[in-house]
Design an enzyme around this catalytic site. Structure first.
Site, PDB file in Angstrom:
ATOM      1  N   TYR A  37       0.826  -1.217   0.000  1.00 56.38           N
ATOM      2  CA  TYR A  37       0.000   0.000   0.000  1.00 56.38           C
ATOM      3  C   TYR A  37       0.858   1.264   0.000  1.00 56.38           C
ATOM      4  O   TYR A  37       0.698   2.124   0.856  1.00 56.38           O
ATOM      5  CB  TYR A  37      -0.930   0.012   1.217  1.00 56.38           C
ATOM      6  CG  TYR A  37      -2.005  -1.050   1.129  1.00 56.38           C
ATOM      7  CD1 TYR A  37      -3.189  -0.796   0.444  1.00 56.38           C
ATOM      8  CD2 TYR A  37      -1.817  -2.308   1.685  1.00 56.38           C
ATOM      9  CE1 TYR A  37      -4.160  -1.774   0.322  1.00 56.38           C
ATOM     10  CE2 TYR A  37      -2.785  -3.287   1.568  1.00 56.38           C
ATOM     11  CZ  TYR A  37      -3.951  -3.014   0.894  1.00 56.38           C
ATOM     12  OH  TYR A  37      -4.911  -3.981   0.767  1.00 56.38           O
TER      13      TYR A  37
ATOM     14  N   TYR B 147     -12.179  -7.764   6.246  1.00 54.72           N
ATOM     15  CA  TYR B 147     -11.034  -7.762   5.327  1.00 54.72           C
ATOM     16  C   TYR B 147     -10.747  -9.209   4.953  1.00 54.72           C
ATOM     17  O   TYR B 147     -10.595 -10.069   5.827  1.00 54.72           O
ATOM     18  CB  TYR B 147      -9.780  -7.151   5.977  1.00 54.72           C
ATOM     19  CG  TYR B 147      -8.574  -7.284   5.079  1.00 54.72           C
ATOM     20  CD1 TYR B 147      -8.367  -6.392   4.019  1.00 54.72           C
ATOM     21  CD2 TYR B 147      -7.674  -8.330   5.226  1.00 54.72           C
ATOM     22  CE1 TYR B 147      -7.294  -6.544   3.154  1.00 54.72           C
ATOM     23  CE2 TYR B 147      -6.596  -8.495   4.363  1.00 54.72           C
ATOM     24  CZ  TYR B 147      -6.418  -7.605   3.333  1.00 54.72           C
ATOM     25  OH  TYR B 147      -5.358  -7.763   2.476  1.00 54.72           O
TER      26      TYR B 147
ATOM     27  N   ASP C  25     -13.327 -17.167   7.584  1.00 58.64           N
ATOM     28  CA  ASP C  25     -11.973 -16.741   7.245  1.00 58.64           C
ATOM     29  C   ASP C  25     -11.240 -16.549   8.575  1.00 58.64           C
ATOM     30  O   ASP C  25     -11.409 -15.534   9.247  1.00 58.64           O
ATOM     31  CB  ASP C  25     -12.032 -15.438   6.431  1.00 58.64           C
ATOM     32  CG  ASP C  25     -10.648 -14.870   6.137  1.00 58.64           C
ATOM     33  OD1 ASP C  25      -9.655 -15.374   6.702  1.00 58.64           O
ATOM     34  OD2 ASP C  25     -10.573 -13.903   5.349  1.00 58.64           O
TER      35      ASP C  25
ATOM     36  N   LYS D 171      -1.713 -17.029   7.455  1.00 60.82           N
ATOM     37  CA  LYS D 171      -0.848 -16.246   8.338  1.00 60.82           C
ATOM     38  C   LYS D 171       0.012 -17.095   9.287  1.00 60.82           C
ATOM     39  O   LYS D 171       1.111 -17.454   8.920  1.00 60.82           O
ATOM     40  CB  LYS D 171      -1.680 -15.220   9.092  1.00 60.82           C
ATOM     41  CG  LYS D 171      -2.117 -14.068   8.162  1.00 60.82           C
ATOM     42  CD  LYS D 171      -2.441 -12.793   8.904  1.00 60.82           C
ATOM     43  CE  LYS D 171      -2.438 -11.599   7.982  1.00 60.82           C
ATOM     44  NZ  LYS D 171      -3.713 -11.326   7.321  1.00 60.82           N
TER      45      LYS D 171
HETATM   46  C1  PLP Z   1      -4.222 -11.254   5.895  1.00 59.55           C
HETATM   47  C2  PLP Z   1      -5.600 -11.734   5.650  1.00 59.55           C
HETATM   48  C3  PLP Z   1      -5.996 -12.236   4.396  1.00 59.55           C
HETATM   49  C4  PLP Z   1      -5.076 -12.244   3.205  1.00 59.55           C
HETATM   50  O1  PLP Z   1      -3.966 -13.046   3.378  1.00 59.55           O
HETATM   51  P1  PLP Z   1      -2.654 -12.822   2.463  1.00 59.55           P
HETATM   52  O2  PLP Z   1      -1.756 -13.941   2.852  1.00 59.55           O
HETATM   53  O3  PLP Z   1      -2.133 -11.469   2.803  1.00 59.55           O
HETATM   54  O4  PLP Z   1      -3.097 -12.907   1.047  1.00 59.55           O
HETATM   55  C5  PLP Z   1      -7.294 -12.701   4.265  1.00 59.55           C
HETATM   56  N1  PLP Z   1      -8.161 -12.675   5.299  1.00 59.55           N
HETATM   57  C6  PLP Z   1      -7.812 -12.212   6.509  1.00 59.55           C
HETATM   58  C7  PLP Z   1      -8.800 -12.249   7.617  1.00 59.55           C
HETATM   59  C8  PLP Z   1      -6.532 -11.699   6.727  1.00 59.55           C
HETATM   60  O5  PLP Z   1      -6.206 -11.214   7.922  1.00 59.55           O
END
Ligand code: PLP
Length: 443
Positions: A25, A156, A261, A291
């Site tokens: 960003y 997000y 997610d 992550k």
């Molecule tokens: C960081 C994140 C993503 C994206 O993961 P990347 O490895 O950066 O592509 C998707 N969903 C959530 C909740 C996140 O925190």
């Protein structure tokens, strides 16, 4: 290193970086100057300042929430070296290997029993792409042309197009990409607080509105997608399992799937192993993890789904899930992920996170009395100080570095997600620096 093998000076490296490298960003033309990291060990980053002098800071970010056991972890280093001895990578089409099988075994043991199938993806965003594609293929295979997703504001889910389309439309990039992003359905953000009572006025109103919105579009919704209980990069909003349950019930009533997610929240970041599943009947049909999966060593994510979803997708016209990244199931990443999960399960991780939550609450309390602060909250190993105005990121970061801590605020949030191995003493340093930096810059 220069071609002659001579080490570039710090200022030369930074000048080249400034001229040629994109950062997350960031503007290519007026970038913010990054700090140069020389090495990382334990929970400390070794920075070099412009003159080349080293300086150590305690990491309050876990490298965007991944490095839960810190850096240069002997068990994780060993797993990578060991794997290098046999192979770094092979394609996953038509081939398989012990690291992928071993990782899938561990993931299935840690996730709800109904989840039986694992798709290995190379990043969180890709895993969300895959989860959404799974849900669409499942609906199509069942003869339903459902093409919309139902979510809540403030979420997000990643930076590629499908995740972006379910990320908060205001905080995200919806106006920039208007016309290109599919228009999904956004309920209002549920009222804040993990323990918010079902009969609280705000909750009753939210539930009523959300039910009405869902009902009005019920035959279009392929799946609900949310970050359970804690929205991460969308604004660190804490919401309740009760509200999550409302979304689950709506999905069940109207033939939609539920995608959790847990890329940010998984692996104990909010306290329990998962923020969503494991709480009564709140198990998803599809789960994304990422992550912290590799302990911050390599990029890897996974999508898990139920047998029903897998069979539906596989029984459709395509006869297969239409996805297959080049680096799918990368052996190095799988090996280090398995070693990371073994560490996680061999330690008292839930208790460690509980200890950190206590330290964050105690250490951040003082921020609540600052004029610039509107809210202070902690959940698991996540501590957040919310300001009235956007954070002056460069100044707050510099002030925290001066106080010995690495922080990276965004929007109006200064927060920490420390590694789980952070000692009480280092945690106190992190919270002191966080509150001190906010006070010094914003008052
Ligand atoms: C960081 C994140 C993503 C994206 O993961 P990347 O490895 O950066 O592509 C998707 N969903 C959530 C909740 C996140 O925190």
């Amino acid at each position: 290193m220069t071609p002659s093998g001579e080490q570039d000076s710090t200022s030369e490296l930074l000048a080249f970086d400034r001229a040629h490298l994109w950062h997350p960003y960031s503007s290519a033309v007026t970038p913010h100057d990054p700090y140069l990291v020389e090495s990382a060990r334990g929970i400390r980053l070794r920075l070099r300042d412009r003159g080349g002098a080293p300086r150590e800071v305690v990491d309050g970010m876990s490298s965007w929430w991944c490095a839960i056991h810190g850096y240069a972890v002997p068990e994780l280093d060993a797993a990578v070296y060991r794997q290098l001895d046999s192979m770094a990578h092979v394609m996953f089409g038509g081939l398989t290997h012990e690291p992928a099988v071993g990782l899938a075994r561990r993931l299935l043991a840690l996730t709800p029993v109904a989840l039986e199938h694992v798709f290995l993806a190379d990043s969180g965003s890709v895993s969300v792409e895959v989860a959404m594609k799974m849900a669409l293929q499942w609906q199509i295979a069942a003869g339903r042309r459902r093409t919309r997703f139902f979510t809540i504001r403030g979420g997000y889910h990643g930076d590629t197009f499908s995740p972006m389309s379910v990320t908060d439309p205001v905080g995200g990039m919806h106006s920039l990409f208007r016309g290109l992003l599919p228009e999904h359905l956004f309920a209002r953000r549920p009222p804040g607080g993990v323990d918010r009572a079902p009969d609280d006025d705000a909750m009753v109103a939210w539930e009523r509105e959300t039910r009405a919105l869902f009902a009005a579009h019920a035959d279009e919704v392929a799946a609900v997608i949310v970050e359970p209980v804690l929205q991460g990069a969308g604004g660190m909003h804490v919401w309740s399992p009760y509200a999550l349950g409302v979304l689950h019930r709506l999905a069940a009533e109207h033939g939609a799937l539920v995608i959790h997610d847990e890329i940010a929240t998984g692996f104990h970041r909010t306290g329990p192993l998962w923020a969503g599943s494991g709480r009564g009947d709140l198990d998803p049909d599809i789960l994304c993890v990422g992550k912290a999966l590799t302990g911050g060593y390599l990029s890897l994510a996974a999508v898990l789904c139920s047998r029903e979803v897998a069979e539906g997708v596989s029984g459709g016209e395509a006869g297969a899930l239409m996805h297959g990244p080049t680096f799918m199931g990368n052996p190095l990443a799988c090996a280090v992920a398995s070693a990371n999960l073994d560490l996680l399960t061999s330690r008292e991780t839930a208790a460690e996170v509980g200890r950190i939550e206590g330290g964050l609450r105690a250490g951040l309390e003082r921020a609540a009395s600052l004029d610039s602060v509107v809210d202070v909250r902690a959940l698991g190993a996540v501590g957040v100080v919310e300001l009235r105005e956007p954070v002056r990121v460069t100044e707050v970061t510099a002030a925290a570095v001066e106080l010995g801590v690495w922080l990276r605020p965004f929007r109006n949030l200064v927060y920490t997600m420390p590694p789980f191995v952070t000692s009480d003493e280092d945690l106190a340093l992190v919270t002191r620096a966080l509150v001190g930096a906010v006070e010094a810059v914003h008052g």
